[in-house]
Enzyme design. Structure first.
Site, PDB file in Angstrom:
ATOM      1  N   GLU A  94       0.832  -1.207   0.000  1.00  0.00           N
ATOM      2  CA  GLU A  94       0.000   0.000   0.000  1.00  0.00           C
ATOM      3  C   GLU A  94       0.867   1.258   0.000  1.00  0.00           C
ATOM      4  O   GLU A  94       0.538   2.252  -0.642  1.00  0.00           O
ATOM      5  CB  GLU A  94      -0.926   0.008   1.213  1.00  0.00           C
ATOM      6  N   TYR A 113     -16.129  25.888  -0.619  1.00  0.00           N
ATOM      7  CA  TYR A 113     -15.755  24.476  -0.642  1.00  0.00           C
ATOM      8  C   TYR A 113     -14.638  24.184  -1.639  1.00  0.00           C
ATOM      9  O   TYR A 113     -13.970  23.165  -1.529  1.00  0.00           O
ATOM     10  CB  TYR A 113     -16.955  23.557  -0.865  1.00  0.00           C
ATOM     11  N   GLU A 137      -8.276   5.974   9.962  1.00  0.00           N
ATOM     12  CA  GLU A 137      -8.777   6.714  11.112  1.00  0.00           C
ATOM     13  C   GLU A 137      -7.921   7.959  11.358  1.00  0.00           C
ATOM     14  O   GLU A 137      -8.435   9.040  11.624  1.00  0.00           O
ATOM     15  CB  GLU A 137      -8.767   5.838  12.371  1.00  0.00           C
ATOM     16  N   LYS A 175     -12.181   3.219   1.752  1.00  0.00           N
ATOM     17  CA  LYS A 175     -11.024   2.525   1.172  1.00  0.00           C
ATOM     18  C   LYS A 175     -11.563   1.349   0.348  1.00  0.00           C
ATOM     19  O   LYS A 175     -11.724   0.232   0.852  1.00  0.00           O
ATOM     20  CB  LYS A 175     -10.108   2.051   2.305  1.00  0.00           C
TER      21      LYS A 175
END
Length: 121
Positions: free
Chosen positions: A21, A54, A74, A100
């Site tokens: 990853e 935004y 997290e 994910k």
């Protein structure tokens, strides 16, 4: 409470616990809800300065996510919440969802997600 929702923004990052990853990276889908204790003034004035821009938050979050190489989604979610409060003083509450979709799990699933809600301190 009024809300602005920034839904399903896709970014490429190297967040994850596994070496693969970290090296290869993967797509993450981020959604952010911006909460305002009082009604958004821009609802009455039609002026950008009376709401949250935004596009500014999007660009800040994009830079943060794409440069991250943390282990946990997290932790990434908390960094995003902190960045929103830093960038926009009008926001009183933020809900961050990090999806994910390519989590390294052998099985059929749409995504592994974390959702956090934070209030301005």
């Amino acid at each position: 409470m009024d809300w602005i929702k920034m839904n399903k923004m896709e970014f490429y990052s190297h967040v994850g616990c596994l070496e693969k990853e970290k090296i290869d990276g993967q797509n993450f889908i981020i959604s952010i809800e911006l909460g305002f204790e009082n009604e958004i003034l821009g609802c009455k004035t039609d002026k950008l300065e009376d709401t949250s821009d935004y596009s500014v938050i999007f660009n800040e979050v994009k830079d943060l996510v794409e440069s991250s190489s943390d282990n946990l989604i997290e932790y990434l979610a908390q960094k995003i919440a902190d960045k929103v409060f830093e960038v926009d003083k009008k926001v009183d509450r933020v809900v961050v969802t990090v999806e994910k979709p390519n989590a390294p799990i052998d099985g059929c699933f749409k995504s592994m997600d974390v959702v956090i809600t934070r209030d301005r301190k």
